[in-house]
Design an enzyme around this catalytic site. Structure first.
Site, PDB file in Angstrom:
ATOM      1  CG  HIS A 113       1.844   0.285   6.664  1.00  0.00           C
ATOM      2  ND1 HIS A 113       2.022  -1.193   7.187  1.00  0.00           N
ATOM      3  CD2 HIS A 113       0.650   0.281   5.881  1.00  0.00           C
ATOM      4  CE1 HIS A 113       1.233  -1.917   6.219  1.00  0.00           C
ATOM      5  NE2 HIS A 113       0.316  -0.811   5.639  1.00  0.00           N
ATOM      6  CB  THR A 114       1.491   6.834   9.506  1.00  0.00           C
ATOM      7  OG1 THR A 114       1.365   6.862   8.454  1.00  0.00           O
ATOM      8  CG2 THR A 114       2.173   8.188  10.175  1.00  0.00           C
ATOM      9  CG  ASP A 141      -4.890   4.161   4.199  1.00  0.00           C
ATOM     10  OD1 ASP A 141      -3.662   3.953   4.140  1.00  0.00           O
ATOM     11  OD2 ASP A 141      -5.452   4.788   3.142  1.00  0.00           O
ATOM     12  CD  GLU A 142      -7.894  -1.216   7.207  1.00  0.00           C
ATOM     13  OE1 GLU A 142      -6.569  -1.105   7.132  1.00  0.00           O
ATOM     14  OE2 GLU A 142      -8.581  -1.725   6.436  1.00  0.00           O
ATOM     15  N   GLY A 143      -4.595   1.582  10.433  1.00  0.00           N
ATOM     16  CA  GLY A 143      -3.740   2.018  11.518  1.00  0.00           C
ATOM     17  C   GLY A 143      -2.969   0.479  11.593  1.00  0.00           C
ATOM     18  CE  LYS A 144      -2.750  -2.140   6.365  1.00  0.00           C
ATOM     19  NZ  LYS A 144      -3.962  -1.182   6.089  1.00  0.00           N
ATOM     20  N   GLY A 145      -0.049  -0.300  10.760  1.00  0.00           N
ATOM     21  CA  GLY A 145       1.441  -0.031  10.894  1.00  0.00           C
ATOM     22  C   GLY A 145       1.425   0.352  12.636  1.00  0.00           C
ATOM     23  CB  VAL A 153       0.718   6.007  -1.192  1.00  0.00           C
ATOM     24  CG1 VAL A 153       1.840   5.591  -2.269  1.00  0.00           C
ATOM     25  CG2 VAL A 153       1.358   4.981   0.007  1.00  0.00           C
TER      26      VAL A 153
HETATM   27  P1  GDP Z   1      -2.169   1.802   7.838  1.00  0.00           P
HETATM   28  O1  GDP Z   1      -1.921   1.667   6.477  1.00  0.00           O
HETATM   29  O2  GDP Z   1      -3.435   0.906   8.139  1.00  0.00           O
HETATM   30  O3  GDP Z   1      -1.012   1.325   8.528  1.00  0.00           O
HETATM   31  O4  GDP Z   1      -2.691   3.098   8.289  1.00  0.00           O
HETATM   32  P2  GDP Z   1      -1.981   4.633   8.060  1.00  0.00           P
HETATM   33  O5  GDP Z   1      -0.614   4.803   8.602  1.00  0.00           O
HETATM   34  O6  GDP Z   1      -1.989   4.823   6.292  1.00  0.00           O
HETATM   35  O7  GDP Z   1      -3.227   5.433   8.320  1.00  0.00           O
HETATM   36  C1  GDP Z   1      -3.480   5.436   9.538  1.00  0.00           C
HETATM   37  C2  GDP Z   1      -3.468   6.863  10.113  1.00  0.00           C
HETATM   38  O8  GDP Z   1      -3.937   7.439  11.238  1.00  0.00           O
HETATM   39  C3  GDP Z   1      -1.929   7.692  10.216  1.00  0.00           C
HETATM   40  O9  GDP Z   1      -1.868   8.771   9.985  1.00  0.00           O
HETATM   41  C4  GDP Z   1      -1.695   7.266  11.860  1.00  0.00           C
HETATM   42  O10 GDP Z   1      -0.766   8.013  12.385  1.00  0.00           O
HETATM   43  C5  GDP Z   1      -2.840   7.511  12.588  1.00  0.00           C
HETATM   44  N1  GDP Z   1      -3.438   6.818  13.703  1.00  0.00           N
HETATM   45  C6  GDP Z   1      -3.425   5.235  13.905  1.00  0.00           C
HETATM   46  N2  GDP Z   1      -4.186   5.270  15.073  1.00  0.00           N
HETATM   47  C7  GDP Z   1      -4.653   6.376  15.304  1.00  0.00           C
HETATM   48  C8  GDP Z   1      -5.569   6.889  16.459  1.00  0.00           C
HETATM   49  O11 GDP Z   1      -5.875   5.989  17.271  1.00  0.00           O
HETATM   50  N3  GDP Z   1      -6.046   7.982  16.552  1.00  0.00           N
HETATM   51  C9  GDP Z   1      -5.705   9.088  15.643  1.00  0.00           C
HETATM   52  N4  GDP Z   1      -6.065  10.336  15.833  1.00  0.00           N
HETATM   53  N5  GDP Z   1      -4.724   8.530  14.553  1.00  0.00           N
HETATM   54  C10 GDP Z   1      -4.345   7.339  14.363  1.00  0.00           C
HETATM   55  P1  IMO Z   2      -2.356   0.465   3.175  1.00  0.00           P
HETATM   56  O1  IMO Z   2      -1.313  -1.001   3.341  1.00  0.00           O
HETATM   57  C1  IMO Z   2      -5.475   2.436   1.056  1.00  0.00           C
HETATM   58  C2  IMO Z   2      -6.077   1.194  -2.949  1.00  0.00           C
HETATM   59  C3  IMO Z   2      -5.769   2.522  -4.110  1.00  0.00           C
HETATM   60  C4  IMO Z   2      -6.795   2.003  -5.340  1.00  0.00           C
HETATM   61  C5  IMO Z   2      -6.656   0.666  -5.229  1.00  0.00           C
HETATM   62  C6  IMO Z   2      -5.667  -0.260  -6.375  1.00  0.00           C
HETATM   63  O2  IMO Z   2      -1.666   1.991   3.370  1.00  0.00           O
HETATM   64  O3  IMO Z   2      -3.552   0.323   3.815  1.00  0.00           O
HETATM   65  P2  IMO Z   2      -2.861  -0.167  -6.371  1.00  0.00           P
HETATM   66  O4  IMO Z   2      -1.946   0.823  -6.574  1.00  0.00           O
HETATM   67  O5  IMO Z   2      -2.924  -1.313  -5.325  1.00  0.00           O
HETATM   68  O6  IMO Z   2      -3.235  -1.181  -7.640  1.00  0.00           O
HETATM   69  O7  IMO Z   2      -4.319   0.372  -6.389  1.00  0.00           O
HETATM   70  O8  IMO Z   2      -5.979   0.190  -3.868  1.00  0.00           O
HETATM   71  N1  IMO Z   2      -4.732   1.067  -2.046  1.00  0.00           N
HETATM   72  C7  IMO Z   2      -4.966   1.346  -0.947  1.00  0.00           C
HETATM   73  N2  IMO Z   2      -5.842   2.141  -0.246  1.00  0.00           N
HETATM   74  N3  IMO Z   2      -4.556   1.841   1.669  1.00  0.00           N
HETATM   75  C8  IMO Z   2      -3.731   1.058   1.142  1.00  0.00           C
HETATM   76  O9  IMO Z   2      -2.368   0.596   1.762  1.00  0.00           O
HETATM   77  C9  IMO Z   2      -3.912   0.655  -0.392  1.00  0.00           C
HETATM   78  N4  IMO Z   2      -2.970  -0.043  -1.408  1.00  0.00           N
HETATM   79  C10 IMO Z   2      -3.882   0.513  -2.497  1.00  0.00           C
HETATM   80  O10 IMO Z   2      -6.109   3.480  -3.801  1.00  0.00           O
HETATM   81  O11 IMO Z   2      -8.183   2.240  -4.814  1.00  0.00           O
HETATM   82 MG    MG Z   3      -1.723   3.341   4.742  1.00  0.00          MG
END
Ligand code: GDP
Ligand code: IMO
Ligand code: MG
Length: 430
Positions: free
Chosen positions: A43-44, A15-19, A302
């Site tokens: 990925h948002t 959830d670092e913002g990869k998407g 998720v």
């Molecule tokens: P991913 O799984 O690495 O793709 O990240 P996620 O989408 O699960 O979580 C990142 C969240 O931060 C999402 O809700 C994005 O819309 C949001 N996001 C990404 N970059 C930024 C940013 O620079 N600032 C803010 N406020 N939100 C961001």
């Molecule tokens: P993105 O791509 C954050 C975490 C789960 C749990 C562990 C194992 O959005 O960054 P699993 O269902 O994979 O067997 O769960 O990994 N986890 C994530 N946490 N972002 C994700 O994906 C994750 N995918 C799995 O919460 O701790």
């Molecule tokens: Mg994510």
């Protein structure tokens, strides 16, 4: 510099913002490849006042000129994939290119039930907090050689016999634990149908990706999860069942490592973690954690679970840089830190009173470390409209420069909001 490919990997706990970062670089790409994980990822992506949440589809799906690939290292819940495709089509994305590896493994309902069963049977301290999407059991079946692959969905006879074999074993286990058993009929038909729906997209993606790279076309590799969730190099057993590192790409895609160029590590300006496991930089101040959680909208895409919040941890980052060969970093969610008087950075740990600067392999030892932090002055200003590094308040500049200094890696990109337009490139890497 050879910039024909760019691997985008999470450096923390996902959830670092990869998407968002993949979507940004997709403007220059001809192909986007998801190389591991499944619909445990969320990925948002936001642009033109629209928000998309992708679980399996690569983040290049919005650009009709991009060839999107789900590589052999992914695990695919085909029922959910078909739903995801229909969902984005309903959202107006009709013109897209998608290819699915014939070697990727399929997640079946018995994997999902088993994922939940394993979690429920574990003692509290050993529960992983998985997304319960069947990821672990599917990768286990792959290793056991009991898995059913995408290519099997297209072969009625083989699919039927493999489902029967799997049910013979799994139903015995479910019966022993008093859980629902599955009939052949309820599984075979929907999975065969999903295979037929996806048929035109199923191919040997290893050769497809290789052909693009050899023709010097620009290819992005989009990681799911983050290095600390890596099966081998994360906080085992509180990890996922695949490797999100860029070192895993050649294997997960089926290409030569010599064809890869740069790796961009996506770094949240602070830390979050969903699910159980050690988290040394976790904030003890619940009020502050809650403020950051709300400001950063830190709730799982998720599972909707509130994400745990921590300060930026340089020890984790150096571990990710080392094990994933990260050349540059993209710092995201910097705007979320605006308004804090002071920001802390974890730079090392104390273990039994001794300073250490590495991640201990044993998670029980990792749980005992105490973070050693230093403080940086924060900034008051709203930075969400900033368009360049120079426009940032001095203390925000200092924060980024400090990250570069302590990590010994250059920042190529930073992000000040969720929208595509809120991404600022400082250095060209792709
Ligand atoms: P991913 O799984 O690495 O793709 O990240 P996620 O989408 O699960 O979580 C990142 C969240 O931060 C999402 O809700 C994005 O819309 C949001 N996001 C990404 N970059 C930024 C940013 O620079 N600032 C803010 N406020 N939100 C961001
Ligand atoms: P993105 O791509 C954050 C975490 C789960 C749990 C562990 C194992 O959005 O960054 P699993 O269902 O994979 O067997 O769960 O990994 N986890 C994530 N946490 N972002 C994700 O994906 C994750 N995918 C799995 O919460 O701790
Ligand atoms: Mg994510």
């Amino acid at each position: 510099m050879n910039t024909k490919s760019l691997a985008i990997v999470g450096t923390q706990w996902g959830d670092e913002g990869k998407g968002k970062i993949t979507d940004y670089y997709a403007a220059h790409a001809e192909m986007v490849v998801r190389y591991q994980g499944g619909n445990n990822a969320g990925h948002t992506i936001k642009f033109d006042n629209k928000e998309f949440s992708l679980n399996l589809l690569p983040s290049g799906i919005f650009n009709p000129n991009i060839t999107n690939v789900l590589a052999s290292g992914t695990v695919i819940d085909v029922i959910q994939l078909v739903k995801e495709i229909k969902r984005i089509e309903e959202q107006g994305i009709k013109d897209y290119q998608l290819f699915i590896s014939d070697k990727a493994h399929v997640i079946f309902p018995y994997h999902i039930q088993m994922d939940g069963m394993f979690e429920d049977l574990k003692t509290e301290e050993n529960k992983i907090g998985t997304t319960r999407k069947g990821i672990g059991p599917t990768y286990s079946d792959k290793a056991l050689r009991d898995g059913i692959r995408i290519c099997d969905l297209l072969n009625a006879k083989k699919l039927s016999s493999k489902i029967k074999d799997n049910l013979a074993i799994k139903n015995k286990i479910f019966t022993a634990f008093g859980l629902k058993t599955f009939t052949f009929e309820e599984i075979y038909q929907p999975y065969y149908d999903a295979g037929q729906f996806l048929k035109s997209k199923i191919t040997d993606t290893s050769r497809l990706v290789e052909n693009f790279l050899k023709a010097n076309k620009k290819v992005l590799f989009e990681g799911a999860q983050g290095v600390m969730l890596c099966l081998d190099h994360g906080t085992y057993p509180f990890v996922t069942s695949s490797s999100p590192t860029s070192s895993s790409i050649p294997y997960n895609v089926g290409i030569s490592p010599k064809l890869l160029s740069n790796t961009l590590g996506v770094v949240k300006a602070y830390s979050t973690r969903v699910g159980a496991g050690a988290f040394p930089s976790e904030l003890q101040d619940q009020m502050l954690a809650n403020d950051i959680r709300i400001k950063g909208n830190e709730f799982g895409t998720v599972t909707k679970r509130p994400r745990r919040i921590g300060w930026f941890d340089a020890v984790i980052l150096r571990h990710a840089i080392r094990t994933s060969g990260i050349d540059f970093i993209a710092v995201t969610l910097l705007d979320v830190l605006s308004g804090l008087k002071e920001i802390e950075i974890v730079d090392s740990y104390l273990l039994e009173g001794k300073k250490i600067d590495f991640v201990p392999s044993d998670v029980e030892i990792f749980e005992q470390v105490e973070p050693v932090t230093f403080k940086m002055p924060g900034w008051e200003e709203d930075i969400t409209q900033v368009k360049s590094f120079d426009e940032l308040p001095q203390n925000a500049k200092n924060y980024l420069l400090k990250l570069e200094e302590i990590l010994e890696v250059k920042i190529s990109t930073f992000s000040v909001g969720p929208d595509r337009s809120q991404t600022i490139e400082i250095k060209e890497v792709f």
